[in-house]
Write a protein that holds these residues in place. Structure first.
Motif, PDB file in Angstrom:
ATOM      1  N   UNK A  46       1.590  -0.839  -0.427  1.00  0.00           N
ATOM      2  CA  UNK A  46      -0.025   0.101   0.050  1.00  0.00           C
ATOM      3  C   UNK A  46       1.146   1.470  -0.192  1.00  0.00           C
ATOM      4  N   UNK A  47       1.995   0.971   0.873  1.00  0.00           N
ATOM      5  CA  UNK A  47       3.056   2.421   0.597  1.00  0.00           C
ATOM      6  C   UNK A  47       3.188   2.717  -0.528  1.00  0.00           C
ATOM      7  N   UNK A  48       3.886   1.978  -1.109  1.00  0.00           N
ATOM      8  CA  UNK A  48       4.412   1.901  -2.697  1.00  0.00           C
ATOM      9  C   UNK A  48       3.503   2.692  -3.102  1.00  0.00           C
ATOM     10  N   UNK A  49       2.534   1.925  -3.952  1.00  0.00           N
ATOM     11  CA  UNK A  49       1.709   2.771  -4.485  1.00  0.00           C
ATOM     12  C   UNK A  49       1.161   3.993  -3.694  1.00  0.00           C
ATOM     13  N   UNK A  50       1.110   4.491  -2.972  1.00  0.00           N
ATOM     14  CA  UNK A  50       0.985   5.168  -2.799  1.00  0.00           C
ATOM     15  C   UNK A  50       1.758   6.605  -2.641  1.00  0.00           C
ATOM     16  N   UNK A  51       3.190   5.982  -3.297  1.00  0.00           N
ATOM     17  CA  UNK A  51       4.108   7.304  -3.499  1.00  0.00           C
ATOM     18  C   UNK A  51       3.970   6.768  -4.771  1.00  0.00           C
ATOM     19  N   UNK A  52       4.238   5.823  -5.829  1.00  0.00           N
ATOM     20  CA  UNK A  52       3.737   6.004  -6.971  1.00  0.00           C
ATOM     21  C   UNK A  52       2.886   7.362  -7.344  1.00  0.00           C
ATOM     22  N   UNK A  53       1.609   6.882  -6.849  1.00  0.00           N
ATOM     23  CA  UNK A  53      -0.021   7.629  -6.877  1.00  0.00           C
ATOM     24  C   UNK A  53       0.921  10.362  -6.805  1.00  0.00           C
ATOM     25  N   UNK A  54       1.561   9.634  -5.429  1.00  0.00           N
ATOM     26  CA  UNK A  54       2.394  11.272  -5.232  1.00  0.00           C
ATOM     27  C   UNK A  54       2.912  11.345  -6.372  1.00  0.00           C
ATOM     28  N   UNK A  55       4.140  10.511  -7.040  1.00  0.00           N
ATOM     29  CA  UNK A  55       4.766  10.930  -7.676  1.00  0.00           C
ATOM     30  C   UNK A  55       4.177  11.049  -9.217  1.00  0.00           C
ATOM     31  N   UNK A  56       2.810  10.439  -8.995  1.00  0.00           N
ATOM     32  CA  UNK A  56       2.410  10.953 -10.563  1.00  0.00           C
ATOM     33  C   UNK A  56       1.347  12.478 -10.458  1.00  0.00           C
ATOM     34  N   UNK A  57       0.947  12.427  -9.369  1.00  0.00           N
ATOM     35  CA  UNK A  57       0.709  13.664  -8.886  1.00  0.00           C
ATOM     36  C   UNK A  57       0.955  14.631  -8.931  1.00  0.00           C
ATOM     37  N   UNK A  58       2.404  14.684  -9.188  1.00  0.00           N
ATOM     38  CA  UNK A  58       3.470  15.628  -8.841  1.00  0.00           C
ATOM     39  C   UNK A  58       4.155  15.937 -10.186  1.00  0.00           C
ATOM     40  N   UNK A  59       3.746  14.820 -10.686  1.00  0.00           N
ATOM     41  CA  UNK A  59       4.161  15.659 -11.983  1.00  0.00           C
ATOM     42  C   UNK A  59       3.211  15.742 -13.531  1.00  0.00           C
ATOM     43  N   UNK A  60       2.181  15.231 -12.781  1.00  0.00           N
ATOM     44  CA  UNK A  60       1.099  15.815 -13.888  1.00  0.00           C
ATOM     45  C   UNK A  60       0.650  17.124 -13.570  1.00  0.00           C
ATOM     46  N   UNK A  61       0.918  18.193 -12.583  1.00  0.00           N
ATOM     47  CA  UNK A  61       0.897  18.979 -11.658  1.00  0.00           C
ATOM     48  C   UNK A  61       1.548  19.721 -12.325  1.00  0.00           C
ATOM     49  N   UNK A  62       2.966  19.530 -13.193  1.00  0.00           N
ATOM     50  CA  UNK A  62       3.686  20.776 -14.121  1.00  0.00           C
ATOM     51  C   UNK A  62       2.579  21.300 -15.246  1.00  0.00           C
ATOM     52  N   UNK A  63       1.861  20.658 -15.209  1.00  0.00           N
ATOM     53  CA  UNK A  63       2.138  20.184 -17.032  1.00  0.00           C
ATOM     54  C   UNK A  63       0.374  20.935 -16.958  1.00  0.00           C
ATOM     55  N   UNK A  64      -0.320  20.616 -15.672  1.00  0.00           N
ATOM     56  CA  UNK A  64      -1.992  20.913 -15.956  1.00  0.00           C
ATOM     57  C   UNK A  64      -2.807  20.966 -14.652  1.00  0.00           C
TER      58      UNK A  64
END
Length: 211
Positions: A46-64
């Motif tokens: 669960x922690x691994x997927x939570x980190x992936x979620x935060x990373x994906x949001x962080x990357x996407x937030x730079x463009x959208x």
């Protein structure tokens, strides 16, 4: 603890009826959720997927916009939830197929969801036991075996002490009220080992009286 898959057992958790003089002191099985966390590392997943979620949001937030970027993290959350559900299901299947037993003479473990087997460990073959407790009273009771007694780590997993391969230590994993179970084991083992062993030897024929 009746289970339809084990109707052949004369006593739940044991492959045969107890011999005269032996009786059950305690029976139990692992807690499914605790087993999922300890053996299957569900919290780490669960922690691994939570980190992936935060990373994906962080990357996407730079463009959208952030509101849209958060939606990009939803698939990772769903994947994490599905993975956790699968792990919990596996742990539940293992828990339901397991019966741990303490008698006045031995430790018995019926284990295996797919390939079922029963381990019988007489107290005289157990040199020591270790207890690991959690804050909620659940814990693992592991047994150190004496002599040449060896068990396969892979064949008995997850009913072994983690990271102890050679020799492996069979264990009652994720059991509720573990301190009480450990006390029952200690009392029974001490009583059993302290019992005197009477052996019968052949005797020579009576001496012939002297003439």
């Amino acid at each position: 603890m009746h289970h339809d898959d084990f109707k052949f057992e004369p006593i739940p958790g044991l492959p045969e009826a107890l011999p005269e003089g032996e009786h059950i002191l305690w029976q139990g099985r692992p807690d499914s959720l605790r087993l999922a966390k300890e053996a299957w590392k569900m919290n780490w997943v669960l922690g691994y997927f939570a980190l992936l979620t935060v990373w994906r949001i962080g990357v996407s937030s730079t463009t959208v916009p952030l509101s849209e970027a958060m939606l990009h993290g939803v698939p990772f959350l769903l994947a994490g939830a599905l993975a956790a559900l699968i792990l919990f299901g596996l742990a539940t299947a293992q828990s339901r197929s397991t019966v741990y037993t303490l008698t006045n003479k031995r430790v018995a473990m019926r284990i295996g969801a797919a390939l079922t087997m029963t381990l019988n460990l007489p107290y005289v073959q157990i040199g020591n036991a270790g207890l690991k407790l959690t804050k909620n009273g659940m814990g693992t009771l592991a047994f150190e075996l004496l002599g040449d007694t060896r068990l396969s780590y892979m064949m008995t997993w997850p009913h072994v002490r983690p990271w102890h391969f050679n020799p492996s230590q069979p264990a009652f994993r994720a059991i509720p009220d573990a301190a009480r179970v450990a006390a029952v084991f200690a009392d029974a083992a001490e009583t059993r080992v302290a019992e005197p062993v009477v052996t019968r030897t052949s005797t020579a024929p009576d001496a012939i009286a002297a003439e």
